[in-house]
Scaffold this motif. Structure first.
Motif, PDB file in Angstrom:
ATOM      1  N   PHE A  73       5.919  -1.139 -12.159  1.00  0.00           N
ATOM      2  CA  PHE A  73       5.349  -1.189 -10.812  1.00  0.00           C
ATOM      3  C   PHE A  73       3.908  -0.692 -10.924  1.00  0.00           C
ATOM      4  N   ALA A  74       2.972  -1.585 -10.681  1.00  0.00           N
ATOM      5  CA  ALA A  74       1.583  -1.277 -11.018  1.00  0.00           C
ATOM      6  C   ALA A  74       0.759  -0.693  -9.874  1.00  0.00           C
ATOM      7  N   GLU A 126     -11.629  -2.473  -6.234  1.00  0.00           N
ATOM      8  CA  GLU A 126     -11.405  -3.635  -5.372  1.00  0.00           C
ATOM      9  C   GLU A 126     -11.676  -4.927  -6.145  1.00  0.00           C
ATOM     10  N   LEU A 128     -11.417  -5.444  -9.227  1.00  0.00           N
ATOM     11  CA  LEU A 128     -10.380  -5.669 -10.242  1.00  0.00           C
ATOM     12  C   LEU A 128      -9.007  -5.930  -9.621  1.00  0.00           C
ATOM     13  N   GLY A 129      -8.957  -5.942  -8.304  1.00  0.00           N
ATOM     14  CA  GLY A 129      -7.695  -6.245  -7.623  1.00  0.00           C
ATOM     15  C   GLY A 129      -6.716  -5.093  -7.576  1.00  0.00           C
ATOM     16  N   PHE A 131      -6.283  -2.810  -5.451  1.00  0.00           N
ATOM     17  CA  PHE A 131      -5.723  -2.481  -4.136  1.00  0.00           C
ATOM     18  C   PHE A 131      -4.645  -3.470  -3.695  1.00  0.00           C
ATOM     19  N   ASP A 132      -4.468  -4.499  -4.473  1.00  0.00           N
ATOM     20  CA  ASP A 132      -3.558  -5.556  -4.036  1.00  0.00           C
ATOM     21  C   ASP A 132      -2.280  -5.597  -4.854  1.00  0.00           C
ATOM     22  N   GLU A 133      -2.040  -4.525  -5.592  1.00  0.00           N
ATOM     23  CA  GLU A 133      -0.920  -4.546  -6.524  1.00  0.00           C
ATOM     24  C   GLU A 133       0.434  -4.306  -5.856  1.00  0.00           C
ATOM     25  N   TRP A 134       0.437  -3.684  -4.684  1.00  0.00           N
ATOM     26  CA  TRP A 134       1.728  -3.299  -4.112  1.00  0.00           C
ATOM     27  C   TRP A 134       2.625  -4.512  -3.901  1.00  0.00           C
ATOM     28  N   SER A 135       2.123  -5.494  -3.170  1.00  0.00           N
ATOM     29  CA  SER A 135       2.985  -6.632  -2.827  1.00  0.00           C
ATOM     30  C   SER A 135       3.383  -7.412  -4.073  1.00  0.00           C
ATOM     31  N   VAL A 136       2.471  -7.490  -5.041  1.00  0.00           N
ATOM     32  CA  VAL A 136       2.790  -8.235  -6.265  1.00  0.00           C
ATOM     33  C   VAL A 136       3.837  -7.487  -7.081  1.00  0.00           C
ATOM     34  N   SER A 137       3.647  -6.182  -7.213  1.00  0.00           N
ATOM     35  CA  SER A 137       4.617  -5.383  -7.954  1.00  0.00           C
ATOM     36  C   SER A 137       5.990  -5.469  -7.291  1.00  0.00           C
ATOM     37  N   THR A 140       7.498  -8.935  -7.949  1.00  0.00           N
ATOM     38  CA  THR A 140       7.912  -9.125  -9.344  1.00  0.00           C
ATOM     39  C   THR A 140       9.183  -8.327  -9.641  1.00  0.00           C
ATOM     40  N   LEU A 222      -2.487   4.032  -0.257  1.00  0.00           N
ATOM     41  CA  LEU A 222      -1.030   4.142  -0.300  1.00  0.00           C
ATOM     42  C   LEU A 222      -0.517   5.313   0.533  1.00  0.00           C
TER      43      LEU A 222
ATOM     44  N   LEU B  24       4.199   2.018   1.089  1.00  0.00           N
ATOM     45  CA  LEU B  24       3.506   3.285   1.327  1.00  0.00           C
ATOM     46  C   LEU B  24       2.067   3.028   1.763  1.00  0.00           C
ATOM     47  N   GLY B  25       1.658   3.687   2.795  1.00  0.00           N
ATOM     48  CA  GLY B  25       0.272   3.577   3.246  1.00  0.00           C
ATOM     49  C   GLY B  25      -0.047   2.285   3.962  1.00  0.00           C
ATOM     50  N   GLN B  26       0.933   1.383   4.044  1.00  0.00           N
ATOM     51  CA  GLN B  26       0.646   0.081   4.657  1.00  0.00           C
ATOM     52  C   GLN B  26       1.124  -0.008   6.101  1.00  0.00           C
ATOM     53  N   GLY B 326      -3.775  -7.018   2.621  1.00  0.00           N
ATOM     54  CA  GLY B 326      -4.425  -7.106   1.323  1.00  0.00           C
ATOM     55  C   GLY B 326      -4.490  -8.505   0.751  1.00  0.00           C
ATOM     56  N   SER B 329      -7.348 -10.327  -2.319  1.00  0.00           N
ATOM     57  CA  SER B 329      -7.374 -10.045  -3.747  1.00  0.00           C
ATOM     58  C   SER B 329      -8.185 -11.071  -4.514  1.00  0.00           C
ATOM     59  N   PRO B 330      -9.003 -10.571  -5.443  1.00  0.00           N
ATOM     60  CA  PRO B 330      -9.757 -11.516  -6.245  1.00  0.00           C
ATOM     61  C   PRO B 330      -8.874 -12.245  -7.257  1.00  0.00           C
ATOM     62  N   LYS B 331      -7.657 -11.775  -7.431  1.00  0.00           N
ATOM     63  CA  LYS B 331      -6.784 -12.403  -8.422  1.00  0.00           C
ATOM     64  C   LYS B 331      -5.649 -13.149  -7.744  1.00  0.00           C
ATOM     65  N   HIS B 336      -1.497 -11.520 -11.391  1.00  0.00           N
ATOM     66  CA  HIS B 336      -0.973 -10.158 -11.300  1.00  0.00           C
ATOM     67  C   HIS B 336       0.411 -10.076 -11.931  1.00  0.00           C
ATOM     68  N   LEU B 340       1.782  -7.834 -15.085  1.00  0.00           N
ATOM     69  CA  LEU B 340       2.842  -6.844 -14.939  1.00  0.00           C
ATOM     70  C   LEU B 340       3.979  -7.117 -15.917  1.00  0.00           C
TER      71      LEU B 340
END
Lengths: 281, 357
Positions: A73-74, A126, A128-129, A131-137, A140, A222, B24-26, B326, B329-331, B336, B340
């Motif tokens: 979980f990143a 930002e 490097l993305g 801040f957007d890892e929560w939903s992706v993690s 996955t 977070l 969390l935080g969202q 969010g 995202s640039p990616k 992502h 991972l």
């Protein structure tokens, strides 16, 4: 995980085996886990992935082998980067295997330590993305739980209550493991399984020896407290010291762009962004 | 065919998807807003101490935080004065109760002078309506009166020149004058003066009283400033002490319940009034009290930043921060996910972790 299962299923002994991710070594290791020696065999899906990708490894483990999700979980520590050189893992300055993507890039691009320090800031994260890892993690890991028939939402509700539930990108805190263990024993050992209140406080949390900080700007997003302090065993370092130690360590092993293999790979876009944000682009 | 009215509602309207399963935080309870704040708008604040956080953030975000009573030349660069002068748009200090805010309008615009307006301590004089604003009080009554006069001029500017007034409701409990019902921000005797059963009484405002006061305050402000927009919030900071003979938490829940209900009802009935749920963010079950300091009362900076992030996202027109959910995202998600999975497949550090078994 093994400790949790032993606690939750009285009378059970769980042997732990560390296996290699090198397919040529893995085969022999898997053969030691035959049905004649163990009642049940349980592996992480990361091991299953290697088996699936190498046909010669298929069929070695018993058919009823339990596959469990690898908790990665990143969102808390998205800057973690593995680096290999000449087939060996490159340690960070505190001698553990996780490195900072920003720092490795800075070193490879010959930024001074002071210049590298300046890249630990919000607009870099930002770009490097991070801040957007929560939903992706979440997505996955959810897929991994579903693939092996575990209840991701139930797990997530239990662990999220504890705040930061990862010490690093693939090192869950105690409750993250015990919550998964609870689901495993309910499904696989139901007649013998018992409930253990606050089990996460009872099992030894081996993974707590290595902690990667949640950078303050990321922590902010977070809703948790952040820091720039690393821990490996009894060694601790604040960012400036960590940078210093990493540069020293990489100087000593002669790390350079030609021999470094990064996991995950640094994309060309990330490279361009880092060049721009460091003033080198 | 049976029709279930709860079927097909937006996900935020169900507990599980609106609270339980939010990252969390969202947590962001704002669904829609009545107005947005322009960069050139004059924004002012008043209310309880939580409003000071809003003031600080608005100033930092580059928006036009209206300070009608800045430090004077004679006050120089004194940092204490500078802080006090910018905590609210004028130096009124904390206006904890709605009645106090309403009486501030009376004092500034109608020339009302409560009978007991000055308190004394150790030969110094304190403005009874803002005894904490000038620490140590004034050396003379003249000095107090002239400062108050300038202050009320500034108050008039705040309410007539603001485009947006943010009012944070704090308490229902107060001490009042038995002579003319003047409401004090703190009990007589706490900072200066002395409580006297003949002249002072404790008051815990009820829902009908607070509702009536808040509607009156909004209507009068709008009469003074026909274009003004009002943003109501409720402070999540619990009472420090209650005079009701009950546990302070019981009093807190009463107070906050009244204020929250009133704020919602007033915002529902007046088109130019909106309610911003900062209270809900800090008190969210999902947060589990983590946004409070160890005293379980003061709000941690991380909680304030969560509130302000949501505030900026919805109310500030030129919010440069990332969009909700969010999605900037640039990616790609695939990129992502691949990263991972690559990491999950790396086996490392186990040898180190095993050393001290």
């Amino acid at each position: 995980m093994a400790d949790s299962i032993e606690l939750l299923v009285p009378g059970t002994t769980v042997q732990r085996k560390f296996v290699s991710n090198n397919p040529s070594k893995l085969g022999a290791e898997l053969r030691k886990c035959s049905k004649s020696k163990f009642d049940r065999v349980m592996i992480h899906d990361s091991v299953q992935n290697i088996i699936s990708a190498n046909s010669e490894l298929e069929g070695i483990l018993p058919q009823e082998t339990i596959v469990i999700p690898t908790v990665a979980f990143a969102a808390f520590q998205p800057d973690i980067q593995y680096v290999f050189a000449d087939g060996e893992v490159v340690k960070n300055g505190l001698k553990s295997d996780w490195n900072s993507r920003i720092l490795v890039w800075s070193y490879a691009n010959k930024l001074t330590k002071a210049e590298a320090r300046k890249l630990f800031r919000e607009d870099v994260y930002e770009a490097l993305g991070y801040f957007d890892e929560w939903s992706v993690s979440e997505e996955t890991l959810s897929q991994s739980f579903t693939r092996y028939d575990f209840d991701f939402r139930r797990w997530m509700r239990a662990v999220q209550r504890s705040g930061v539930f990862m010490y690093g990108i693939n090192h869950p805190v105690g409750i993250s493991l015990t919550s998964l263990a609870t689901q495993i024993v309910e499904r696989e050992f139901s007649p013998k399984a018992k409930q253990v209140e606050d089990i996460h406080l009872l099992v030894t949390d081996y993974l707590s020896r290595i902690m990667w900080p949640v950078y303050p700007e990321i922590a902010d997003e977070l809703g948790i407290d952040g820091s720039l302090r690393w821990r490996v065993g009894r060694k601790y370092a604040h960012l400036d010291e960590f940078i210093d130690l990493c540069y020293q360590s990489w100087n000593a092993v002669g790390l350079d762009e030609s021999n470094a293999q990064l996991i995950p790979l640094l994309s060309e876009r990330d490279n361009v962004e880092l060049l721009r944000l460091s003033g080198r682009g | 065919m049976d029709i279930n009215p709860y079927r097909g509602l937006p996900s935020s309207q169900y507990w599980r998807s609106g609270v339980t399963d939010v990252g969390l935080g969202q947590f962001d309870p704002v669904e829609s807003v009545k107005f947005r704040i322009e960069a050139q708008d004059n924004i002012s604040t008043l209310g309880s101490c939580f409003a000071q956080h809003l003031a600080r953030h608005i100033q930092k975000s580059g928006y036009n935080y209206f300070i009608a009573e800045p430090p004077t030349t004679s006050e120089g660069d004194n940092p204490v004065i500078a802080l006090m002068a910018t905590q609210f748009s004028a130096r009124y200090g904390n206006a904890y109760t709605v009645r106090q805010a309403l009486q501030l309008l009376d004092r500034a615009f109608n020339g009302w002078t409560p009978k007991e307006s000055v308190w004394e301590r150790d030969g110094r004089f304190f403005d009874a309506f803002r005894p904490n604003v000038y620490a140590g009080g004034f050396a003379s009554l003249d000095e107090l009166e002239s400062t108050r006069s300038a202050h009320l001029t500034a108050v008039r500017r705040v309410f007539t020149e603001s485009d947006v007034v943010v009012f944070t409701l704090g308490l229902t409990e107060a001490w009042t004058s038995t002579v003319d019902n003047a409401v004090y921000p703190v009990a007589p005797g706490v900072v200066a003066g002395s409580v006297d059963a003949e002249r002072h009484e404790f008051k815990n405002f009820s829902y009908p009283e607070v509702y009536s006061d808040l509607v009156a305050w909004c209507v009068r402000l709008r009469e003074l400033n026909p274009a003004v927009k009002i943003l109501l919030t409720v402070s999540p900071v619990p009472l420090n002490a209650t005079y009701e003979p009950q546990n302070v938490w019981t009093s807190t829940t009463y107070s906050k319940a009244v204020l929250r209900a009133v704020a919602g009802d007033v915002a529902r009935s007046l088109t130019y009034v909106d309610y911003f749920p900062s209270y809900e963010i800090i008190m969210s079950p999902q947060i589990q009290g983590r946004y409070f300091e160890d005293d379980l009362r003061e709000v941690k900076e991380v909680g304030v930043r969560h509130v302000m992030r949501v505030f900026s996202r919805h109310y500030l027109k030129q919010d440069g921060r990332r969009a909700k959910n969010g999605n900037s995202s640039p990616k790609s998600t695939q990129e992502h996910e691949k990263q991972l999975t690559d990491v999950a497949n790396v086996f490392c550090d186990e040898d180190l972790l095993d050393q001290n078994e």
